[in-house]
Design a protein around this motif. Structure first.
Motif, PDB file in Angstrom:
ATOM      1  N   GLN A  67       1.348   8.798  -2.159  1.00 43.50           N
ATOM      2  CA  GLN A  67       0.848   9.722  -3.180  1.00 43.50           C
ATOM      3  C   GLN A  67      -0.402  10.449  -2.698  1.00 43.50           C
ATOM      4  O   GLN A  67      -0.530  11.653  -2.884  1.00 43.50           O
ATOM      5  CB  GLN A  67       0.562   8.970  -4.480  1.00 43.50           C
ATOM      6  CG  GLN A  67       1.808   8.525  -5.192  1.00 43.50           C
ATOM      7  CD  GLN A  67       1.527   7.632  -6.392  1.00 43.50           C
ATOM      8  OE1 GLN A  67       0.433   7.103  -6.557  1.00 43.50           O
ATOM      9  NE2 GLN A  67       2.533   7.429  -7.226  1.00 43.50           N
ATOM     10  N   GLN A  68      -1.321   9.731  -2.073  1.00 48.06           N
ATOM     11  CA  GLN A  68      -2.550  10.351  -1.570  1.00 48.06           C
ATOM     12  C   GLN A  68      -2.258  11.354  -0.470  1.00 48.06           C
ATOM     13  O   GLN A  68      -2.813  12.460  -0.460  1.00 48.06           O
ATOM     14  CB  GLN A  68      -3.515   9.282  -1.051  1.00 48.06           C
ATOM     15  CG  GLN A  68      -4.116   8.430  -2.131  1.00 48.06           C
ATOM     16  CD  GLN A  68      -4.918   7.260  -1.567  1.00 48.06           C
ATOM     17  OE1 GLN A  68      -4.841   6.950  -0.384  1.00 48.06           O
ATOM     18  NE2 GLN A  68      -5.698   6.619  -2.420  1.00 48.06           N
ATOM     19  N   ALA A 126       0.807   4.063  -3.096  1.00 50.88           N
ATOM     20  CA  ALA A 126      -0.487   4.740  -3.259  1.00 50.88           C
ATOM     21  C   ALA A 126      -0.792   5.620  -2.049  1.00 50.88           C
ATOM     22  O   ALA A 126      -1.281   6.754  -2.196  1.00 50.88           O
ATOM     23  CB  ALA A 126      -1.605   3.718  -3.468  1.00 50.88           C
ATOM     24  N   CYS A 127      -0.485   5.127  -0.866  1.00 49.70           N
ATOM     25  CA  CYS A 127      -0.744   5.894   0.348  1.00 49.70           C
ATOM     26  C   CYS A 127       0.095   7.172   0.364  1.00 49.70           C
ATOM     27  O   CYS A 127      -0.409   8.250   0.663  1.00 49.70           O
ATOM     28  CB  CYS A 127      -0.455   5.040   1.577  1.00 49.70           C
ATOM     29  SG  CYS A 127      -0.804   5.884   3.121  1.00 49.70           S
ATOM     30  N   GLN A 184       0.803  -1.228   0.000  1.00 46.71           N
ATOM     31  CA  GLN A 184       0.000   0.000   0.000  1.00 46.71           C
ATOM     32  C   GLN A 184       0.837   1.281   0.000  1.00 46.71           C
ATOM     33  O   GLN A 184       0.302   2.375  -0.193  1.00 46.71           O
ATOM     34  CB  GLN A 184      -0.902   0.069   1.253  1.00 46.71           C
ATOM     35  CG  GLN A 184      -1.875  -1.048   1.408  1.00 46.71           C
ATOM     36  CD  GLN A 184      -1.292  -2.245   2.140  1.00 46.71           C
ATOM     37  OE1 GLN A 184      -0.217  -2.186   2.714  1.00 46.71           O
ATOM     38  NE2 GLN A 184      -2.011  -3.351   2.109  1.00 46.71           N
ATOM     39  N   GLN A 190      -0.439  14.470  -1.862  1.00 52.63           N
ATOM     40  CA  GLN A 190      -1.386  15.299  -2.619  1.00 52.63           C
ATOM     41  C   GLN A 190      -2.298  16.077  -1.666  1.00 52.63           C
ATOM     42  O   GLN A 190      -2.529  17.272  -1.861  1.00 52.63           O
ATOM     43  CB  GLN A 190      -2.237  14.440  -3.547  1.00 52.63           C
ATOM     44  CG  GLN A 190      -3.310  15.260  -4.230  1.00 52.63           C
ATOM     45  CD  GLN A 190      -3.517  14.891  -5.669  1.00 52.63           C
ATOM     46  OE1 GLN A 190      -2.857  14.013  -6.191  1.00 52.63           O
ATOM     47  NE2 GLN A 190      -4.411  15.574  -6.309  1.00 52.63           N
ATOM     48  N   ALA A 191      -2.815  15.418  -0.641  1.00 53.67           N
ATOM     49  CA  ALA A 191      -3.672  16.097   0.336  1.00 53.67           C
ATOM     50  C   ALA A 191      -2.895  17.193   1.062  1.00 53.67           C
ATOM     51  O   ALA A 191      -3.416  18.289   1.294  1.00 53.67           O
ATOM     52  CB  ALA A 191      -4.231  15.087   1.342  1.00 53.67           C
TER      53      ALA A 191
END
Length: 95
Positions: free
Chosen positions: A18-19, A15-16, A12, A22-23
């Motif tokens: 990157q999220q 993806a984690c 994970q 971005q946030a």
């Protein structure tokens, strides 16, 4: 406040990260209420490996690039122990 998932392993991590980055970037855009201090809540984190440290360090880099500090809230003791093992515990402020 940003939040880590219950499971954060190699599978994970990308993806984690990157999220979360971005946030973090969106919360610091001009014209928005970007706090000078970012809190990353790790209270849900139950299953993790050293990849979780890589995610935390990536978030720290992104926060510092914006002139913001990062604190990890409710970091599991096992993750803190991994940070000590790898010698990065001083880079991760926790509360």
């Amino acid at each position: 406040m940003l939040t880590l998932p219950a499971e954060l392993t190699f599978t994970q991590a990308r993806a984690c990260a990157q999220q979360l980055v971005q946030a973090l970037r969106q919360s610091g855009l001009p014209g928005q209420e970007g706090a000078p201090h970012v809190v990353l809540d790790a209270s849900a984190l139950q299953v993790f490996d050293s990849s979780a440290l890589a995610v935390l360090l990536e978030c720290r880099r992104a926060a510092l690039a914006q002139g913001r500090a990062l604190t990890v809230q409710a970091m599991p003791e096992g993750l803190h122990n991994l940070a000590e093992l790898y010698g990065v515990q001083e880079l991760l402020t926790r509360r």
